[in-house]
Design a protein around this motif. Structure first.
Motif, PDB file in Angstrom:
ATOM      1  N   THR A 241       0.856  -1.205   0.141  1.00 59.29           N
ATOM      2  CA  THR A 241      -0.189   0.224  -0.052  1.00 59.29           C
ATOM      3  C   THR A 241       0.830   1.293  -0.169  1.00 59.29           C
ATOM      4  O   THR A 241       0.422   2.123  -0.806  1.00 59.29           O
ATOM      5  N   LEU A 242       2.068   1.411   0.898  1.00 59.75           N
ATOM      6  CA  LEU A 242       2.878   2.435   0.821  1.00 59.75           C
ATOM      7  C   LEU A 242       3.489   2.655  -0.655  1.00 59.75           C
ATOM      8  O   LEU A 242       3.571   3.773  -0.986  1.00 59.75           O
ATOM      9  N   VAL A 243       3.893   1.606  -1.239  1.00 57.60           N
ATOM     10  CA  VAL A 243       4.517   1.738  -2.521  1.00 57.60           C
ATOM     11  C   VAL A 243       3.418   2.390  -3.578  1.00 57.60           C
ATOM     12  O   VAL A 243       3.801   3.300  -4.344  1.00 57.60           O
ATOM     13  N   ARG A 244       2.261   1.867  -3.378  1.00 55.58           N
ATOM     14  CA  ARG A 244       1.121   2.379  -4.397  1.00 55.58           C
ATOM     15  C   ARG A 244       1.041   3.980  -3.996  1.00 55.58           C
ATOM     16  O   ARG A 244       0.545   4.672  -4.814  1.00 55.58           O
ATOM     17  N   MET A 245       0.982   4.328  -2.639  1.00 58.95           N
ATOM     18  CA  MET A 245       0.866   5.577  -2.364  1.00 58.95           C
ATOM     19  C   MET A 245       2.055   6.461  -2.975  1.00 58.95           C
ATOM     20  O   MET A 245       1.532   7.549  -3.562  1.00 58.95           O
ATOM     21  N   VAL A 246       3.061   6.206  -3.096  1.00 58.58           N
ATOM     22  CA  VAL A 246       4.135   6.709  -3.562  1.00 58.58           C
ATOM     23  C   VAL A 246       3.852   6.883  -5.315  1.00 58.58           C
ATOM     24  O   VAL A 246       4.112   7.897  -5.876  1.00 58.58           O
ATOM     25  N   ALA A 247       3.311   5.855  -5.917  1.00 59.70           N
ATOM     26  CA  ALA A 247       3.287   5.517  -7.256  1.00 59.70           C
ATOM     27  C   ALA A 247       2.202   6.781  -7.444  1.00 59.70           C
ATOM     28  O   ALA A 247       2.160   7.253  -8.667  1.00 59.70           O
ATOM     29  N   GLU A 248       1.109   6.746  -6.712  1.00 56.40           N
ATOM     30  CA  GLU A 248       0.062   7.654  -7.300  1.00 56.40           C
ATOM     31  C   GLU A 248       0.100   8.777  -6.588  1.00 56.40           C
ATOM     32  O   GLU A 248      -0.622   9.739  -7.030  1.00 56.40           O
ATOM     33  N   GLY A 249       1.160   9.249  -5.935  1.00 53.79           N
ATOM     34  CA  GLY A 249       1.149  10.523  -5.164  1.00 53.79           C
ATOM     35  C   GLY A 249       0.566  10.894  -4.329  1.00 53.79           C
ATOM     36  O   GLY A 249       0.103  11.972  -3.944  1.00 53.79           O
ATOM     37  N   PRO A 287       5.705   9.424 -16.434  1.00 50.10           N
ATOM     38  CA  PRO A 287       7.014   9.951 -16.247  1.00 50.10           C
ATOM     39  C   PRO A 287       7.022  10.366 -14.653  1.00 50.10           C
ATOM     40  O   PRO A 287       7.848  10.296 -13.913  1.00 50.10           O
ATOM     41  N   ALA A 288       5.872  11.110 -14.186  1.00 44.79           N
ATOM     42  CA  ALA A 288       5.698  11.569 -12.864  1.00 44.79           C
ATOM     43  C   ALA A 288       5.778  10.332 -11.853  1.00 44.79           C
ATOM     44  O   ALA A 288       6.351  10.543 -10.867  1.00 44.79           O
ATOM     45  N   THR A 289       5.174   9.429 -12.378  1.00 43.52           N
ATOM     46  CA  THR A 289       5.027   8.092 -11.213  1.00 43.52           C
ATOM     47  C   THR A 289       6.454   7.487 -11.055  1.00 43.52           C
ATOM     48  O   THR A 289       6.901   7.179 -10.121  1.00 43.52           O
ATOM     49  N   ARG A 290       7.182   7.444 -12.289  1.00 36.86           N
ATOM     50  CA  ARG A 290       8.588   6.803 -12.296  1.00 36.86           C
ATOM     51  C   ARG A 290       9.342   7.823 -11.293  1.00 36.86           C
ATOM     52  O   ARG A 290      10.350   7.205 -10.567  1.00 36.86           O
ATOM     53  N   ILE A 291       9.390   8.975 -11.545  1.00 37.03           N
ATOM     54  CA  ILE A 291      10.228  10.119 -10.723  1.00 37.03           C
ATOM     55  C   ILE A 291       9.832   9.998  -9.350  1.00 37.03           C
ATOM     56  O   ILE A 291      10.702   9.982  -8.544  1.00 37.03           O
ATOM     57  N   ARG A 292       8.573   9.669  -8.874  1.00 33.16           N
ATOM     58  CA  ARG A 292       8.473   9.754  -7.595  1.00 33.16           C
ATOM     59  C   ARG A 292       9.105   8.542  -6.938  1.00 33.16           C
ATOM     60  O   ARG A 292       9.545   8.276  -5.854  1.00 33.16           O
ATOM     61  N   LEU A 293       8.913   7.309  -7.533  1.00 36.51           N
ATOM     62  CA  LEU A 293       9.326   6.066  -7.232  1.00 36.51           C
ATOM     63  C   LEU A 293      10.959   6.035  -7.225  1.00 36.51           C
ATOM     64  O   LEU A 293      11.779   5.321  -6.293  1.00 36.51           O
ATOM     65  N   THR A 294      11.838   6.780  -8.297  1.00 30.21           N
ATOM     66  CA  THR A 294      12.843   6.967  -8.094  1.00 30.21           C
ATOM     67  C   THR A 294      13.402   7.825  -6.784  1.00 30.21           C
ATOM     68  O   THR A 294      14.537   7.260  -6.258  1.00 30.21           O
ATOM     69  N   GLN A 295      12.588   8.950  -6.682  1.00 31.81           N
ATOM     70  CA  GLN A 295      12.934   9.574  -5.288  1.00 31.81           C
ATOM     71  C   GLN A 295      13.006   8.754  -4.094  1.00 31.81           C
ATOM     72  O   GLN A 295      13.732   8.985  -3.191  1.00 31.81           O
ATOM     73  N   ALA A 296      12.028   7.766  -4.134  1.00 30.45           N
ATOM     74  CA  ALA A 296      11.632   7.031  -3.036  1.00 30.45           C
ATOM     75  C   ALA A 296      13.094   5.913  -2.600  1.00 30.45           C
ATOM     76  O   ALA A 296      13.175   5.485  -1.652  1.00 30.45           O
ATOM     77  N   LEU A 297      13.643   5.890  -3.663  1.00 23.62           N
ATOM     78  CA  LEU A 297      14.831   4.959  -3.387  1.00 23.62           C
ATOM     79  C   LEU A 297      15.870   5.596  -2.644  1.00 23.62           C
ATOM     80  O   LEU A 297      16.855   5.046  -2.185  1.00 23.62           O
TER      81      LEU A 297
END
Length: 341
Positions: A241-249, A287-297
């Protein structure tokens, strides 16, 4: 049949039968030679009709009108009776709740009783400031029942008052959690949101179990708050759920921070990284989703995130590649890339 026998068989007292007669509601059709009332079978049937209508709450005047008018339609009158009965039940329920609240506080004297009654009046005020004041001004040595506070939390729409109630509930202890847990299963989404917010501030395994139940809620706000609280408690079940929250912003920064905390546990780290990598590789990810996921790394342990960021530095999406390059800063002493903390 004489009045005494009618009273015995019908259960209606002789006094009430005489009262019916005086009102013209049930008049015996005959009299004996001695002047005693004598009831026919039809009169007795009318008595039972009167008693049946009385059992519905009709007044004697309403009963007389109903029986006298063949064209009388009961729907409007019955509807009015339903409304009045519901209002009476609501008042009785309010009184019962008040008595239970007083009993739960186990007051040692009348001052304690008066304090609980005062609190109840304050919580029922139409003014948010008055409700907040009632919560934040407790009397000394008068415990406030946790059940009362929990019920008020679920009903409170004002965020300031709700915050004060959650604060008071966390201090009160007791069995308020059971009421909050029932709120998680409410059909009203606002009630579920309030319940999860309050449970998130309570310690213990039972609170954790209630939060785990909320992970399956159809409302993203309920799921998200439950996931943040569970992740903060070290529960890996919150990771998807937390990963989905990151992906969805959706509260993505806070979700990424909680994921980073979870990933410090070696038993959780691999699963979290797998979830993030899968989301990054999702063909439908924009792209926006992948940027948020990259930032989470950047929140992940460097030893885990380094290799993934180096690969992303060569991503076809230039924005993702630039961000990954910035996050994977080269270590000048070794010539390798490290993830800044």
């Amino acid at each position: 049949m004489l009045i005494g026998e009618v009273a015995r068989r019908s259960g209606v007292s002789s006094r009430m039968l005489r009262h019916y007669d005086s009102l013209g509601l049930v008049r015996p059709t005959g009299r004996t030679v001695g002047g005693y009332r004598e009831y026919s079978d039809e009169d007795i049937r009318r008595i039972f009709h009167v008693e049946s209508l009385r059992s519905l709450g009709l007044s004697l005047r309403q009963i007389g009108r109903a029986l006298a008018d063949p064209a009388f339609t009961p729907s409007e009158l019955v509807g009015d009776l339903i409304q009045r009965t519901q209002e009476r039940l609501d008042r009785e329920q309010e009184l019962l709740d008040r008595l239970r609240a007083v009993d739960a506080s186990a007051p040692s004297g009348w001052e304690g009783v008066l304090r609980i009654v005062e609190l109840l009046h304050g919580l029922n005020s139409p003014h948010a400031a008055r409700r907040q004041q009632a919560v934040l001004a407790p009397a000394e040595d008068v415990p406030v029942p946790a059940e009362l506070l929990a019920g008020a939390v679920l009903a409170e729409a004002d965020p300031n008052v709700a915050g004060a109630l959650r604060w008071a509930l966390a201090r009160a202890g007791g069995d308020g959690l059971a009421i909050l847990a029932s709120g998680v299963r409410s059909e009203d989404v606002d009630v579920r949101r309030r319940a999860v917010l309050a449970i998130a501030e309570l310690p213990g395994d039972e609170a954790t179990a209630a939060l785990a139940e909320a992970l399956g809620d159809p409302d993203p706000a309920v799921r998200g708050r439950a996931a943040l609280a569970l992740g903060s408690r070290g529960r890996i079940a919150a990771a998807p759920t937390l990963v989905r929250m990151v992906a969805e912003g959706t509260t993505d920064v806070e979700a990424a921070e909680v994921l980073g905390t979870l990933a410090r546990d070696a038993g959780c780290a691999d699963r979290i990284m797998s979830e993030l990598i899968d989301e990054l590789a999702e063909p439908t990810a924009d792209p926006a989703t992948r940027i948020r996921l990259t930032q989470a790394l950047a929140e992940m342990p460097p030893a885990l995130a380094q290799g993934v960021l180096q690969k992303l530095a060569e991503d076809d999406d230039r924005a993702v590649a630039l961000l990954a390059s910035a996050l994977a800063v080269p270590d000048r002493s070794t010539g390798t890339a490290i993830t800044p903390r």
